[in-house]
Structure formats: structure tokens, C-alpha cells
Design a protein around this motif. Structure first.
Motif, PDB file in Angstrom:
ATOM      1  N   ALA A 132       0.830  -1.199   0.000  1.00 48.76           N
ATOM      2  CA  ALA A 132       0.000   0.000   0.000  1.00 48.76           C
ATOM      3  C   ALA A 132       0.867   1.253   0.000  1.00 48.76           C
ATOM      4  CB  ALA A 132      -0.913  -0.002   1.212  1.00 48.76           C
ATOM      5  N   ALA A 135       2.301   1.806  -3.440  1.00 50.96           N
ATOM      6  CA  ALA A 135       1.326   2.338  -4.398  1.00 50.96           C
ATOM      7  C   ALA A 135       1.089   3.820  -4.147  1.00 50.96           C
ATOM      8  CB  ALA A 135       0.015   1.566  -4.290  1.00 50.96           C
ATOM      9  N   THR A 136       1.005   4.194  -2.864  1.00 50.66           N
ATOM     10  CA  THR A 136       0.778   5.608  -2.545  1.00 50.66           C
ATOM     11  C   THR A 136       1.967   6.459  -2.977  1.00 50.66           C
ATOM     12  OG1 THR A 136      -0.335   4.761  -0.597  1.00 50.66           O
ATOM     13  CG2 THR A 136      -0.012   7.125  -0.706  1.00 50.66           C
ATOM     14  N   GLY A 139       2.062   6.819  -6.747  1.00 49.16           N
ATOM     15  CA  GLY A 139       1.071   7.786  -7.197  1.00 49.16           C
ATOM     16  C   GLY A 139       1.513   9.206  -6.894  1.00 49.16           C
ATOM     17  N   SER A 142       4.182  10.349  -9.281  1.00 49.99           N
ATOM     18  CA  SER A 142       3.714  10.696 -10.620  1.00 49.99           C
ATOM     19  C   SER A 142       2.940  12.006 -10.580  1.00 49.99           C
ATOM     20  CB  SER A 142       2.887   9.564 -11.228  1.00 49.99           C
ATOM     21  OG  SER A 142       1.694   9.409 -10.540  1.00 49.99           O
ATOM     22  N   VAL A 143       2.320  12.320  -9.439  1.00 46.72           N
ATOM     23  CA  VAL A 143       1.625  13.602  -9.344  1.00 46.72           C
ATOM     24  C   VAL A 143       2.631  14.754  -9.271  1.00 46.72           C
ATOM     25  CG1 VAL A 143       0.123  15.016  -7.895  1.00 46.72           C
ATOM     26  CG2 VAL A 143      -0.452  12.632  -8.305  1.00 46.72           C
TER      27      VAL A 143
ATOM     28  N   MET B 241      -2.570  -7.100  -9.526  1.00 47.22           N
ATOM     29  CA  MET B 241      -2.613  -7.604  -8.159  1.00 47.22           C
ATOM     30  C   MET B 241      -2.945  -6.494  -7.169  1.00 47.22           C
ATOM     31  SD  MET B 241       0.108  -9.574  -5.789  1.00 47.22           S
ATOM     32  CE  MET B 241       0.742  -8.062  -5.189  1.00 47.22           C
ATOM     33  N   LEU B 242      -2.416  -5.289  -7.433  1.00 46.04           N
ATOM     34  CA  LEU B 242      -2.685  -4.165  -6.531  1.00 46.04           C
ATOM     35  C   LEU B 242      -4.184  -3.861  -6.499  1.00 46.04           C
ATOM     36  CD1 LEU B 242      -1.523  -1.873  -4.768  1.00 46.04           C
ATOM     37  CD2 LEU B 242      -1.545  -0.472  -6.811  1.00 46.04           C
ATOM     38  N   ILE B 245      -6.029  -6.806  -4.773  1.00 43.00           N
ATOM     39  CA  ILE B 245      -5.839  -6.829  -3.312  1.00 43.00           C
ATOM     40  C   ILE B 245      -6.629  -5.706  -2.655  1.00 43.00           C
ATOM     41  CG2 ILE B 245      -4.136  -6.220  -1.532  1.00 43.00           C
ATOM     42  CD1 ILE B 245      -2.428  -8.245  -2.378  1.00 43.00           C
ATOM     43  N   ASP B 287      -2.747   8.726 -13.146  1.00 39.94           N
ATOM     44  CA  ASP B 287      -1.787   8.622 -12.041  1.00 39.94           C
ATOM     45  C   ASP B 287      -2.393   9.127 -10.738  1.00 39.94           C
ATOM     46  OD1 ASP B 287      -0.817  10.549 -14.344  1.00 39.94           O
ATOM     47  OD2 ASP B 287      -0.763  11.693 -12.484  1.00 39.94           O
ATOM     48  N   ILE B 288      -3.317  10.099 -10.825  1.00 36.60           N
ATOM     49  CA  ILE B 288      -3.987  10.531  -9.595  1.00 36.60           C
ATOM     50  C   ILE B 288      -4.925   9.422  -9.125  1.00 36.60           C
ATOM     51  CG2 ILE B 288      -5.507  12.276  -8.577  1.00 36.60           C
ATOM     52  CD1 ILE B 288      -4.242  14.309 -10.298  1.00 36.60           C
ATOM     53  N   ASN B 290      -4.333   6.235  -9.478  1.00 39.34           N
ATOM     54  CA  ASN B 290      -3.480   5.254  -8.799  1.00 39.34           C
ATOM     55  C   ASN B 290      -3.121   5.721  -7.395  1.00 39.34           C
ATOM     56  OD1 ASN B 290      -3.433   3.389 -10.810  1.00 39.34           O
ATOM     57  ND2 ASN B 290      -1.602   4.209 -11.778  1.00 39.34           N
ATOM     58  N   PHE B 291      -2.852   7.027  -7.288  1.00 39.35           N
ATOM     59  CA  PHE B 291      -2.557   7.599  -5.985  1.00 39.35           C
ATOM     60  C   PHE B 291      -3.753   7.408  -5.064  1.00 39.35           C
ATOM     61  CE2 PHE B 291      -2.332  11.711  -3.457  1.00 39.35           C
ATOM     62  CZ  PHE B 291      -1.487  11.172  -2.520  1.00 39.35           C
ATOM     63  N   GLY B 294      -3.932   3.781  -3.948  1.00 42.91           N
ATOM     64  CA  GLY B 294      -2.925   3.525  -2.920  1.00 42.91           C
ATOM     65  C   GLY B 294      -3.350   4.088  -1.575  1.00 42.91           C
ATOM     66  N   SER B 295      -3.837   5.334  -1.583  1.00 43.15           N
ATOM     67  CA  SER B 295      -4.261   5.962  -0.329  1.00 43.15           C
ATOM     68  C   SER B 295      -5.434   5.206   0.275  1.00 43.15           C
ATOM     69  CB  SER B 295      -4.678   7.406  -0.568  1.00 43.15           C
ATOM     70  OG  SER B 295      -3.752   8.052  -1.371  1.00 43.15           O
ATOM     71  N   LEU B 297      -6.030   2.068  -0.017  1.00 44.67           N
ATOM     72  CA  LEU B 297      -5.509   0.844   0.586  1.00 44.67           C
ATOM     73  C   LEU B 297      -4.901   1.147   1.954  1.00 44.67           C
ATOM     74  CD1 LEU B 297      -5.101  -2.136   0.222  1.00 44.67           C
ATOM     75  CD2 LEU B 297      -3.111  -1.702  -1.169  1.00 44.67           C
ATOM     76  N   VAL B 298      -4.142   2.249   2.048  1.00 42.47           N
ATOM     77  CA  VAL B 298      -3.571   2.639   3.346  1.00 42.47           C
ATOM     78  C   VAL B 298      -4.694   2.874   4.352  1.00 42.47           C
ATOM     79  CG1 VAL B 298      -2.232   4.389   4.566  1.00 42.47           C
ATOM     80  CG2 VAL B 298      -1.505   3.640   2.330  1.00 42.47           C
ATOM     81  N   ILE B 301      -6.166  -0.300   5.570  1.00 40.67           N
ATOM     82  CA  ILE B 301      -5.265  -0.951   6.525  1.00 40.67           C
ATOM     83  C   ILE B 301      -5.385  -0.303   7.901  1.00 40.67           C
ATOM     84  CG2 ILE B 301      -2.831  -1.163   7.112  1.00 40.67           C
ATOM     85  CD1 ILE B 301      -2.311  -1.658   4.203  1.00 40.67           C
TER      86      ILE B 301
END
Lengths: 323, 333
Positions: A132, A135-136, A139, A142-143, B241-242, B245, B287-288, B290-291, B294-295, B297-298, B301
Motif C-alpha cells: 500500500a 502504491a501511494t 502515485g 507521478s503527481v 494484483m494491486l 488486493i 496517475d492521480i 493510482n494515488f 494507494g491511499s 488501501l492505506v 489498513i
């Protein structure tokens, strides 16, 4: 008391045979390489191999602290290296002095490492946490870069990335120094012994009153610091940084750790194992490149080597445990 | 094992799903039409199918990193086999993937070794295989078989054959997990491995089965998605997978295994895809997105961590209550 403790398990009993077999495999590659690939054993090529190993090796030395402390592996060092590289290049291109840019990388890596360490220390699964975080960070990178390459050329930076002392590139020297330093930290300092104890027996470490959160945090911060170093090296060597670099660093670091024989259960192995693992893989890849194998076959063989190594060391550990 | 823990409440996740859909429907009128429902299901057909397999491996308390590479190899095989007919080009890659998963799971179960690193190695090896069998270039469907593309993507209301296959597989796997002995064994081995083994469950069979299902799903998904797009690249699906998951974790599968249902997983993945579809409908760059994933997912968690703390507190409270009761009853006895 702690300082008097015996050498780590690298030299102990039943695992010795295992390391001998690994060493034999390494020698076999070198011999086959020397016989089939021209110039394989030339000084130039040996320096090339160690230089190729140094990026993976530095990171693997850091990540090995996570593995040895029983927290498995990190799947975010690659993204940490990328964001360090990009931040460094951005700072330099905005006219920051070199120490300030380095300080920025230091702050970022410590923040990223301690945050992940904190989550894992509180019981989160390290794989999912680092996935995680990766991935963050990816991202975020890239931003902030808008997916563009950031150029940075400076004299001081140029020396870090492309300089050499006594004919040995700086990356190589740093790799060797970090491997030795990390080995000494693990085997000769209090915190290092804590990492080994926590990895080999969590219950015993807890009941002995070790600060287990600190131990976990140390592993993660050391690994992100190593990623930061690599990021700075890359940005200064090529005078640019972008999100596309280090495309397989996570996997390469894991491969070095596993092939070097650091136990994934924790408590066994040293950063030196990880460093040697990186050299082993770099040698294998260099050999495959020299004999002209296509890209697909090369990563196929590397992948199979990882799977084979993890199986082999796992069986070895189990046998050692049964005795 | 408590039966309650398998059936985590669906209600909060339905609420989350409705929240996501409502927000984007208000923000963007183009979002609320059947076309975008169709496109959500189309994305779900691929990512959902991969997530189904991954979810079952996670119920068994393991993780399979190789799903992306399995899908890439199956995709290339499917394109190369398409001249023998569409059925052959779907079935053979799926069966090959299933057998590979069976081998992988058997190794992991038999040797009781860590699944993540072993599957990382296999993932690299399969990625290499994808490059080798494709000759390091994208495989393209031959022009005379181009009708296969239309067949897989044929639109039936909000569904296509692809999404119908995924939903059927989901129902089948849901029934397998619920009703069969094998399904129960997968839950048991994930919930408490040593307890399950001492209760007489084989430590190999459920894990081999879970990995076989996982690779089979990834293979089927890879084959269908490349037939649908008419081409397959050996570098494809590195980040599936990302997504999978994240979907599985939104579905509130316990990270440590033993919990989760197919219905919950379905909702989790649909929520994730509605979110990404919504973000693209607002023309937010990839890309935003994807960001954001990711966030997310965090966030998931951290919520999982907090809920675990909450659960722990409840446990402590219960123990105190029990102790108090014990003290009260003791003098009486």
C-alpha cells in the motif's frame, strides 16, 4: 554480555554445508562463465558486475534488517528510491544547495520508513502495508513530477554519481562500506543483537523486555535510508530522475536476500549475506548477458533461481530446526 | 472457529458502495446511465475474476503474487490458440494455469514455506516465459478470427459474455466455499492452521486447491481479456494484483486469513471499480487515480488496525466482566 555473544549463525553447524553448496554454485557460474564468455574474468567486467550489484546490494543490506527482525520483506523500497531520486533532482533543479537536497531526502526516507514501521509494529501485515505504501508513493511521485523527467546537472552531484576513488566507482565503494557497516551494526551493537533476538524468538524478546516497536522501526528506517542513498546515486549519475527508473528494485532486493540465504523466518543471516546474494545475481545476469541470452530467458532463469533458493534454504532451515 | 467471523456484516459495505455511487452520480450526470453500469461490469469481469482467486488464497491465509504473470502468459497462449476455435483458446490456458497453481500450492503446502517469496520467484519466471513464448512482442489476433473480439465483448443489456462468465464463476466458487467440505477446509486452514491440522485436516490439500483456483481464475481472466481486446502483451497486467488486493481488502477480508465471503468480495471489488470509473468519468488523470487507490488501501489498513484494537478492547472488557462475575459467584459457592 551482549558484546561477547558468539558470531551470528552464518558459521554455525548445519547451515555451513548449505552455504558451501551455495558457494559451489557461485564458483560453478564463474568457471562456466570464464570458459564460455570472453572477457568474463577481466578486471573491467568484474568491476562492472560489482557496480551492477551495488544498487541492489545497498538496498538489500537495508531490507535485510527487516527480514532478520522477522518482519519479512518490503515491497516499497523501489518506490522510496524513486521518490528520493525525484525529490533530490527537483530540489537541485530549483537551486537548493547540495546539503539541503540531501537533508530533504533524509527527512523523506525517515518519515516513510518510520510510518511503515509504526504500522507493522502495531500488528499490520508487512506485505500489505508496504504494498500500500509503495502504491501511494508511486502515485504521489507521478503527481509531483507530472510523469516528466527531471533534469539536474551539478558539479558536486556529478562527483557523487560518476566520481571514483582509486579507480573504483563511488557506488561500489559505498556498497562495500555499507555492507561491512551493516554487518558490524547487526553483530556488534546492542540494537543489532536486539534485531536478531526479536527475529529468532518474538516471545522471548518480548518477555526479556525488549522494545519491540523500536526494533521493527529500525528495520524499516534502515531500509528506506538505503533506498534514499540509491535514489541520490541514480539521480546524480545520470543527471536526471523520473518515475520510470528502478523498475524491478523491490524484486531484485528480495532476490538478493533470499539467494544470499537470509532466513525469511527471521533471526538467521546477516546483511553480508544479502550483499553476497546481490553479487551472485549480478554475476548470473552478467554471464547471461555476455552469452547473449534474450531478455525473457534471463528473467525466467532469475525467477527460477529465486524460487529454487527459497525452497532450498527453507528445507535447510527445517532440517536445522529438527536436529 | 467462530462461525460469526466468516460472515462479516455486509451492511457497512453496501453503504460504502451506495455512497460512492451517489457521490459520482451527483458530481457527473454522465455517470448515471446504463452505459457506465456496463463499463463497471466490464472492468469487474477482469479484475473481479482475478480478485476472486486471490480472495480464496487470502482466506487460506496465503498470498499469490504471481496472478499478473499468470494472466499475461494465459493471454498470449489464448491469442496463439485462437485459430483452433474460441473454446479451445479459453479452456487450454485456463487448464494450464490451474495445473501451474496446483503445483505451486502443492509446493507451498507440502514444504510449509512462505508463499509470498516463492510466488515472487515464480512470477518472475512466468513473466520471462511470457516474453519467450511471445517472441518478445505483442501477440495480435489473426484478422480472419477477428469475430472472436465481437463475441467476447457482445453487449447483452448491462452484461457481456465476459462478465457473465465472471459472475458464474463467482457463484460457483461461493457455493464451493459455502457447501463443500473443501471450502470449509480452506476457511479452517486460514483461520487457525495448527488447530486445523490437529483436527485432522490435510495441510496440503486446501492450500493446493486455493492456489489452483487462484491461478485458474487469473488464467481465465487473462485469456478472456486478451481475446476481448484482440491482442496480448508479455508485459501486461503487472499492476492487476494491486487492484485485486485493494478490492479484496475493501471487502473486509481479514488480512490474516480465515474470513471473508464471495458476496462481500463482489461488493468490495464493485465499489473499487465504481470509484475508478467515477474518477475517470470526471477526467481525473490515471496517475492521480493510482494515488487514490494507494491511499484507499492505506486507509483500509488503518481501519483494519483500529478495528482490531477495538476488538481487542472488547476482549479485555469481556475478560474483566467474566472475572468480576467469577468473583461474585465464588463467595456464593
Amino acid at each position: 554480555m551482549i558484546r561477547k555473544a558468539s558470531l551470528p549463525h552464518i558459521f554455525s553447524g548445519s547451515r555451513t554445508l548449505g552455504y558451501l553448496i551455495s558457494f559451489a554454485a557461485f564458483i560453478a557460474i564463474v568457471v562456466v562463465g570464464a570458459l564460455t564468455a570472453p572477457n568474463f574474468l577481466s578486471t573491467f567486467n568484474i568491476l562492472t558486475i560489482i557496480r551492477a550489484a551495488s544498487i541492489t546490494g545497498i538496498v538489500a543490506c537495508g531490507v535485510s534488517f527487516i527480514t532478520i527482525s522477522g518482519n519479512f520483506i518490503s515491497l516499497s523500497v523501489q518506490q522510496t528510491a524513486v521518490i528520493s531520486s525525484v525529490s533530490f533532482a527537483l530540489a537541485m533543479s530549483h537551486g537548493w544547495p547540495l546539503p539541503a537536497a540531501l537533508l530533504l531526502v533524509l527527512v523523506i526516507t525517515i518519515a516513510v520508513g518510520s510510518l511503515q514501521g509504526l504500522l507493522v509494529a502495531n500488528g499490520m501485515n508487512p506485505i500489505i502495508t508496504t504494498l500500500a505504501a509503495g502504491a501511494t508513493l508511486y502515485g504521489l511521485t507521478s503527481v509531483i513530477t507530472d510523469n516528466k523527467t527531471i533534469k539536474t546537472v551539478s558539479e558536486a552531484g556529478n562527483f557523487i554519481g560518476s566520481g571514483a576513488l582509486l579507480g573504483i566507482p563511488n557506488q561500489t565503494t559505498t556498497f562495500i562500506l555499507i555492507a561491512i557497516l551493516a554487518f558490524l551494526v547487526l553483530t556488534r551493537t546492542r540494537i543489532g543483537r536486539m534485531v536478531v533476538l526479536y527475529g529468532s524468538n518474538k516471545a522471548a524478546a518480548e518477555s526479556a523486555g525488549l522494545n519491540i516497536k523500536l526494533v521493527t522501526m529500525v528495520g524499516f528506517v534502515l531500509s528506506t535510508l538505503a533506498a534514499g542513498i540509491v535514489g541520490v546515486f541514480f539521480a546524480t549519475q545520470f543527471g536526471q530522475a523520473s518515475i520510470l527508473q528502478f523498475e524491478s528494485l523491490n524484486m531484485d532486493a528480495v532476490a538478493a536476500i533470499v539467494v544470499g540465504g537470509v532466513s525469511l523466518q527471521g533471526g538467521e543471516g546477516t546483511p553480508l549475506n544479502a550483499a553476497l546474494g546481490a553479487v551472485f545475481i549480478a554475476t548470473l545476469q552478467n554471464f547471461m548477458l555476455l552469452v547473449g541470452l534474450p531478455y525473457g530467458i534471463r528473467i525466467m532463469i532469475t525467477g527460477l533461481a529465486i524460487a529454487l533458493a527459497v525452497t532450498y534454504f527453507h528445507i535447510l532451515n527445517r532440517k536445522a530446526g529438527e536436529r | 472457529m467462530k462461525n460469526k467471523s466468516i460472515n462479516r456484516p455486509l451492511l457497512p459495505r453496501i453503504a460504502l458502495f451506495l455512497l460512492v455511487v451517489t457521490i459520482f452520480s451527483i458530481l457527473n450526470p454522465l455517470y448515471r446511465n446504463w452505459g457506465s453500469v456496463f463499463s463497471v461490469f466490464e472492468t469487474f469481469a477482469f479484475i473481479g475474476l482475478v480478485a476472486l482467486g486471490l480472495g480464496i488464497v487470502m482466506i487460506a491465509g496465503e498470498l499469490d503474487v504471481s496472478v499478473g504473470s499468470v494472466a499475461a502468459v494465459a493471454g498470449i497462449l489464448a491469442i496463439q490458440l485462437v485459430r483452433y476455435g474460441v473454446v479451445v483458446s479459453v479452456i487450454i490456458p485456463t487448464v494450464v494455469a490451474l495445473l501451474f497453481g496446483l503445483f505451486q500450492g502443492w509446493m507451498i503446502g507440502r514444504l510449509r514455506m512462505n508463499s509470498v517469496v516463492f510466488t515472487i520467484g515464480m512470477s518472475m519466471a512466468l513473466r520471462g516465459l511470457a516474453y519467450v513464448i511471445s517472441g518478445e512482442q505483442s501477440a495480435v489476433i489473426p484478422f480472419e478470427r477477428i469475430e472472436v473480439v465481437d463475441l467476447i465483448a457482445y453487449r447483452l443489456g448491462i452484461f457481456s459474455p465476459f462478465s457473465i462468465i465472471t459472475i458464474s464463476v463467482a457463484i460457483g466458487l461461493g457455493l464451493l466455499l459455502r457447501l463443500s467440505r473443501s471450502g470449509r477446509e480452506i476457511y479452517a486452514i486460514g483461520g487457525g492452521r495448527s488447530e486445523a491440522i490437529s483436527a485432522g485436516i490435510s495441510p496440503i490439500r486446501p492450500i493446493a486447491l486455493a492456489f489452483a483456483i487462484c491461478a485458474g481464475c487469473a488464467g481465465l481472466a487473462g485469456a478472456l481479456v486478451s481475446l476481448k481486446s484482440g491482442s496480448a502483451s508479455p508485459a501486461a497486467h503487472a499492476d492487476v494484483m494491486l487492484y485485486a488486493i485493494t478490492g479484496v481488502l475493501i471487502a473486509d477480508f481479514g488480512i490474516s486469513g480465515g474470513t471473508g465471503t464471495i458476496a462481500g468480495l463482489f461488493l468490495g471489488v464493485i465499489t473499487l471499480i465504481s470509484l475508478t470509473t467515477g474518477l475517470s468519468s470526471l477526467q481525473i488523470p490515471k496517475d492521480i487515480q493510482n494515488f487514490a487507490i494507494g491511499s484507499l488501501l492505506v486507509l483500509v489498513i488503518i481501519i483494519d488496525l483500529l478495528s482490531r484494537f477495538a476488538g481487542f478492547r472488547k476482549l479485555v472488557d469481556n475478560a474483566r466482566q467474566w472475572k468480576k462475575n467469577g468473583q461474585r459467584t465464588n463467595p456464593a459457592a
